[in-house]
Scaffold this active site. Structure first.
Site, short mmCIF file in Angstrom:
data_model
loop_
_atom_site.label_atom_id
_atom_site.label_comp_id
_atom_site.label_asym_id
_atom_site.label_seq_id
_atom_site.Cartn_x
_atom_site.Cartn_y
_atom_site.Cartn_z
N TYR A 59 4.82 49.57 42.84
CA TYR A 59 4.31 50.79 43.49
C TYR A 59 4.35 50.61 45.01
O TYR A 59 4.82 51.50 45.74
CB TYR A 59 2.89 51.07 43.01
CG TYR A 59 2.28 52.34 43.56
CD1 TYR A 59 2.68 53.58 43.09
CD2 TYR A 59 1.30 52.30 44.56
CE1 TYR A 59 2.13 54.75 43.60
CE2 TYR A 59 0.74 53.46 45.08
CZ TYR A 59 1.16 54.69 44.59
OH TYR A 59 0.61 55.86 45.09
N SER B 76 1.86 56.22 50.72
CA SER B 76 0.59 55.60 50.34
C SER B 76 0.23 54.52 51.35
O SER B 76 1.12 53.87 51.90
CB SER B 76 0.69 54.96 48.96
OG SER B 76 -0.45 54.17 48.69
P1 NDP Z 1 -1.44 63.09 39.91
O1 NDP Z 1 -1.18 62.14 38.81
O2 NDP Z 1 -2.71 63.85 39.98
O3 NDP Z 1 -0.23 64.16 39.99
C1 NDP Z 1 1.07 63.71 39.95
C2 NDP Z 1 2.01 64.86 40.21
O4 NDP Z 1 3.35 64.33 40.18
C3 NDP Z 1 1.92 65.93 39.13
O5 NDP Z 1 2.04 67.20 39.72
C4 NDP Z 1 3.10 65.61 38.24
O6 NDP Z 1 3.67 66.76 37.62
C5 NDP Z 1 4.10 65.08 39.26
N1 NDP Z 1 5.11 64.25 38.59
C6 NDP Z 1 4.94 63.08 37.93
N2 NDP Z 1 6.11 62.69 37.39
C7 NDP Z 1 7.02 63.65 37.72
C8 NDP Z 1 8.39 63.83 37.46
N3 NDP Z 1 9.10 62.98 36.71
N4 NDP Z 1 9.00 64.93 37.97
C9 NDP Z 1 8.32 65.84 38.71
N5 NDP Z 1 7.01 65.73 38.97
C10 NDP Z 1 6.37 64.64 38.48
O7 NDP Z 1 -1.22 62.22 41.22
P2 NDP Z 1 -1.73 62.40 42.73
O8 NDP Z 1 -1.86 63.81 43.08
O9 NDP Z 1 -2.84 61.47 42.93
O10 NDP Z 1 -0.47 61.78 43.48
C11 NDP Z 1 0.42 62.56 44.27
C12 NDP Z 1 1.18 61.63 45.18
O11 NDP Z 1 0.25 60.96 46.03
C13 NDP Z 1 1.96 60.54 44.45
O12 NDP Z 1 3.19 60.35 45.10
C14 NDP Z 1 1.08 59.32 44.61
O13 NDP Z 1 1.81 58.12 44.55
C15 NDP Z 1 0.48 59.57 45.97
N6 NDP Z 1 -0.77 58.87 46.25
C16 NDP Z 1 -1.87 59.05 45.44
C17 NDP Z 1 -3.03 58.37 45.73
C18 NDP Z 1 -4.26 58.49 44.90
O14 NDP Z 1 -5.16 57.63 45.05
N7 NDP Z 1 -4.39 59.48 44.04
C19 NDP Z 1 -3.13 57.46 46.88
C20 NDP Z 1 -1.93 57.37 47.65
C21 NDP Z 1 -0.80 58.06 47.34
P3 NDP Z 1 3.58 67.00 36.02
O15 NDP Z 1 2.15 66.87 35.63
O16 NDP Z 1 4.15 68.37 35.85
O17 NDP Z 1 4.43 65.94 35.39
#
Ligand code: NDP
Length: 263
Positions: free
Chosen positions: A172, A158
């Site tokens: 975070y 991030s």
């Molecule tokens: P979402 O909340 O849309 O998706 C999160 C994903 O992570 C889901 O597929 C979820 O799977 C999975 N996940 C969460 N907890 C677990 C767990 N315990 N085990 C396995 N999988 C897990 O988030 P984003 O797509 O926005 O985020 C993806 C990445 O990008 C993250 O690392 C986030 O920190 C990073 N990011 C996001 C930004 C943003 O503004 N959106 C900006 C910068 C970085 P499930 O639903 O099956 O639990």
């Protein structure tokens, strides 16, 4: 690949297929939603067989796998909770066994907890570290065993690893800056084997984690050179570049894709 794009909105529409990843196998941890789901679609479109790792969104992960298969790709959905190291390792070993190889690991699983220091719980601290940091280490260790020359480990970090301009995001930000150190060290460990390790570091991206159409979402635009959220597809495009042969000389990097959030 030929594409039509609208630079104002960041919308990109592919009109042909780039098979740069034909024959490759990718495991996308956290591939059920958001950036991970967009990455699974993109890597599949580029020719890779994709394994979509999820924790709780089984229906979304299965639907995505079916969507990819329906368009001629290869995909499976596989449960892999980031907080269970043994299960995550088993899932990755299973993908390598099922497809006969593993070339690309994308660590997109992540959680965001925001609270002032005096209210931030130890439970949220531990969960953030377990999902955002520890699982990246565990998955990388498991995946690297199966990778050969040309292997790729790509984490979704991030921009907050470099800049945290609002209160409540300390843990975070810590978790994402930890990945900067982790990729530098892992790049040294795996470089001699021809495996690259990098972070893609997005700014605000319109997903369930950070919807654009909220008061908080809008407040982020004041901090950016480009006053909008990114699209998950835009982040997936940078992941696809790192996964492909043209990025063979990129390793140990934390690559910002943040609309000028950290500028
Ligand atoms: P979402 O909340 O849309 O998706 C999160 C994903 O992570 C889901 O597929 C979820 O799977 C999975 N996940 C969460 N907890 C677990 C767990 N315990 N085990 C396995 N999988 C897990 O988030 P984003 O797509 O926005 O985020 C993806 C990445 O990008 C993250 O690392 C986030 O920190 C990073 N990011 C996001 C930004 C943003 O503004 N959106 C900006 C910068 C970085 P499930 O639903 O099956 O639990």
């Amino acid at each position: 690949m030929s594409t039509a794009s609208n630079t104002a909105t960041g919308t990109t529409t592919s009109t042909t297929t780039n098979a740069a990843l034909k024959g490759k196998v990718a495991f996308i941890h956290g591939g059920s939603r958001g950036i991970g789901a967009a990455t699974a679609r993109r890597l599949a479109r580029d020719g890779a067989a994709v394994a979509i790792g999820y924790a709780s969104s089984a229906i979304a992960a299965e639907a995505l796998a079916e969507e990819i298969i329906a368009t001629g790709g290869k995909a499976i959905a596989i449960k892999a909770d980031a907080t269970d190291a043994a299960a995550l390792t088993r899932a990755i070993d299973g993908v390598a066994e099922r497809f006969g190889r593993l070339d690309i690991l994308v660590n997109s699983a992540g959680v965001l907890a925001v609270a002032p220091l005096d209210q931030f719980t130890l439970e949220d601290f531990d969960r953030t570290v377990a999902v955002n940091v520890r699982s990246v280490f565990v998955a990388s260790q498991a995946a690297a065993k199966h990778m050969g020359d040309g292997g790729r480990i790509i984490n979704i970090g991030s921009t907050n690893g470099q800049r945290m301009p609002f209160a409540g995001g300390a843990v975070y930000a810590m978790s994402k800056s930890a990945l900067i150190g982790l990729v530098k060290g892992m790049a040294r460990d795996l470089g001699p084997r021809g495996i690259t390790v990098n972070n893609v570091a997005p700014g605000p991206v319109d997903t369930d984690m950070n919807p654009e159409n909220t008061e908080f979402g809008a407040s982020l635009h004041d901090l950016m050179a480009l006053r909008r959220h990114g699209k998950a597809d835009e982040i997936a495009a940078m992941v696809a570049y790192l996964a492909g042969p043209e990025a063979a000389f990129v390793t140990g990097a934390d690559l910002l894709i943040d609309g000028g959030f950290a500028a």
